[in-house]
Scaffold this motif. Sequence first.
Motif, short mmCIF file in Angstrom:
data_model
loop_
_atom_site.label_atom_id
_atom_site.label_comp_id
_atom_site.label_asym_id
_atom_site.label_seq_id
_atom_site.Cartn_x
_atom_site.Cartn_y
_atom_site.Cartn_z
N ILE A 1 -30.66 -26.52 -36.96
CA ILE A 1 -31.28 -25.25 -36.56
C ILE A 1 -31.24 -25.14 -35.05
O ILE A 1 -31.67 -26.04 -34.35
CB ILE A 1 -32.74 -25.18 -37.04
CG1 ILE A 1 -32.82 -25.31 -38.55
CG2 ILE A 1 -33.39 -23.89 -36.59
CD1 ILE A 1 -34.22 -25.39 -39.07
N PHE B 1 -31.00 -18.17 -41.77
CA PHE B 1 -32.12 -18.40 -42.69
C PHE B 1 -33.45 -18.36 -41.96
O PHE B 1 -34.43 -17.79 -42.44
CB PHE B 1 -31.97 -19.74 -43.42
CG PHE B 1 -33.05 -19.95 -44.43
CD1 PHE B 1 -32.98 -19.34 -45.66
CD2 PHE B 1 -34.17 -20.71 -44.13
CE1 PHE B 1 -33.99 -19.49 -46.58
CE2 PHE B 1 -35.19 -20.87 -45.05
CZ PHE B 1 -35.09 -20.25 -46.28
N THR B 2 -33.49 -18.97 -40.78
CA THR B 2 -34.73 -18.95 -40.01
C THR B 2 -35.10 -17.51 -39.63
O THR B 2 -36.27 -17.15 -39.65
CB THR B 2 -34.57 -19.83 -38.77
OG1 THR B 2 -33.92 -21.03 -39.15
CG2 THR B 2 -35.89 -20.18 -38.17
N ASP C 1 -30.18 -18.93 -36.21
CA ASP C 1 -29.87 -19.35 -37.56
C ASP C 1 -30.29 -18.25 -38.52
O ASP C 1 -31.40 -17.71 -38.40
CB ASP C 1 -30.62 -20.65 -37.88
CG ASP C 1 -30.18 -21.24 -39.19
OD1 ASP C 1 -29.34 -22.14 -39.16
OD2 ASP C 1 -30.68 -20.80 -40.23
#
Lengths: 511, 239
Positions: free
Chosen positions: A79, A137-138, A135
Amino acid sequence: MSLMNIELILLTVLPVLIAVFMCFSTNFNRHSRNFIAVMGVGIELALVISLFVLNFEAVKNSNFFLQYTLGYTDTPFVINLAMDNLSLFFSLIVTSAIFLIVIFSTQYITAKENIYFALFFLVLASIQGSILTADLFTLYLFIEAITIFTTPLISFEKTEETTRAAMQYLFYGITGGVFFFISMILIYFNLGTLKMAAVAESFALISTPMQLTIIIFFLLALIIKLGIFPIHFWLPRAHSACPAPISALLSGVLLKVYLYIFMRLFWTMIAFDFLVELHLSDFVLNLALVSSLIGHVFALQADDLKKMLAYSSIGHIGMILAVLLLNTEAAFYGGLLHITAHLMMKSGLFLSSGYLLQTTLSHNINDLRGIGHTNRLVFAAFIIICLGTIGMPPLIGFVSKWYVLLAFLKARHFFGAFVAAAGSIIALIYYLRYISHAYETVKEDGKSIKEELLSLKGFFSSTNKMKSVIYIFTILIIIFGLGFKILEMPINTAIFELLNPEKYIELVLGG
Amino acid sequence: MNKLVKKTLITAVLAAAAFALYYNFSLLPGYQDLEKGISDYIITYGLHDTGSLNLITAVLYDYRAFDSLGESTVIFGAVSGIVLILSRKMLPVSSKGLSFIVKRTLGIMTPFIALFGFYVITHGHLSPGGGFQGGVILAAISIIFSIVYGSAFDYRRYSPQTKTVLETGGALTFLVIGLAGIVMEGAFLKNLGFLTAERGTLISAGSIPYINIGVGFKVGAGLAIIFYSMIQKTFEEDF
């Protein structure tokens, strides 16, 4: 530049720490809790400003880049948090506005402050996280977190109307999140990575129909979150139901964060050429312009002060999105300038309307009679900010609208220029309607402006804090209107990032 | 417009939408085309990197621990929000619980359920399970109490304040371990080296078990708080 910049992680984690602490603070007295809240957001602001000042030379030369890696650096799914000029610009304006909003809410909120501030700081943490993350997804996680944390704040005053507005907000927010999730999953299936920089490098490898699906779902998600025309009806309800500082947060700050995410996705991650190739940019541009016009027209018939302001937000956000989609340097300049202007103006308008509505029976226009006589100075500030929104010359609203208009004319997009100009004229009508109502009946007991100015001696004394915040927003609008050249350097470096996404991609992948 | 036309229209629109969705999703690549680089990497190096036998826990609390921190913060925020919206004064008093047989049986079983919950939490890095799953089991005890013994029983034993302290304590544990990572290892939420031990033992895998314990208490107390906020009533509602 060093690899690990610890400030980035502190920006996201510090508010969470304060939020957890606030939950403990049920037995604290009001004064110390307010002190902790202002201190926390003050440290946050000091961090961002110090990043700007210490790296001033780098920012000026457009090679400013900070990065923080979480987890094992050599793994393919690490990440990253990254900050370039664009994120720095947004982080700066958003944190400054939130700082003022927190000062306002220390006086405005009088019940259940501990949970209010806990949720407020969680929202701040997710805003910083979604601005900084590299990132996908984050980013999704933080977008969802913003929706979930703001929903209880909307129904803070437990009435039927606020509950309904919050339910609708939650439903549409989650739906938008699901669309975002679908796109994200499709990207992962096709490319096997969720790093924005890695996706940007290999997005061209995906087959064209798949690209179309991914882009359409991303667009749907962001159109829902931004409140663009076909799915805009949740926005006025949600933005008018909540307490004034939360309205300012939602309308002034959060919509700009979604605009930032829009830019990050469609200029850095998915190159803008794909949108043009698939004939989507023109369609979304026209949709945003129609949305802008509809927002302004609906504001005409709104009899509720806060609903009127929320509809006007739809108008402005539509215009900003349209001008950004022109994809020229002039358009970015106008768009980013108007983002800054609208951030200040809408926060100021919602905060001052919150102050004014404290003493009235309801938000309805008929209950606002004589309010200009009882709160002369605050209402004068309200009028000045209104004039800024309309686009009166010495104020920042004029400058930004002028550049937006210029960008539309340079691109020979006359519908856009028409909407930008017509929006101002319609706005003039609906603001004048409220201003004339406010001065309708003459009351004897109101203080004169001179008396109110004299009573301002304790500018930062606790009873005057709410007023002071409103005046600060007004003064900022005048100062930046006269000296908008101050904003030129940060905006131009932010535009550099939009036009040269290769730098971001290279640096994130390299580090 | 009569009803039949309306229904036909709706059916047609839905069918078209379904067809469009099917057409789009038939473009998805099949399983054999999936990028296997990441799973291969985790299977090969996961145990070596993290010391956790359960590779899912390794991903959740080590490789992508920041995302897990975000997720547990979402739970934390949701609990605060539900308490804010639903906090009411009254507990329903009608429920006296179920029969004597059920009460007695549950009384015998409860310690074992709790033991299982703690086992799932503390062995998260060795066997299937972890903080989220074990926390749910702990919350289930609290919920079963309110059904079997009557709603006031659990309230008398563990007040909402106790549960809030447990929940915030769990959240703080996670954050403190993360910040300790900055001080001791130089990166946020990095696995703390001095806690590693021989693989497969209970105290191994660095900070993963401690994060699990924090998350377990947070999820357990949080879900119990949500349940008790939801069964409360206002004075106006009838009992």
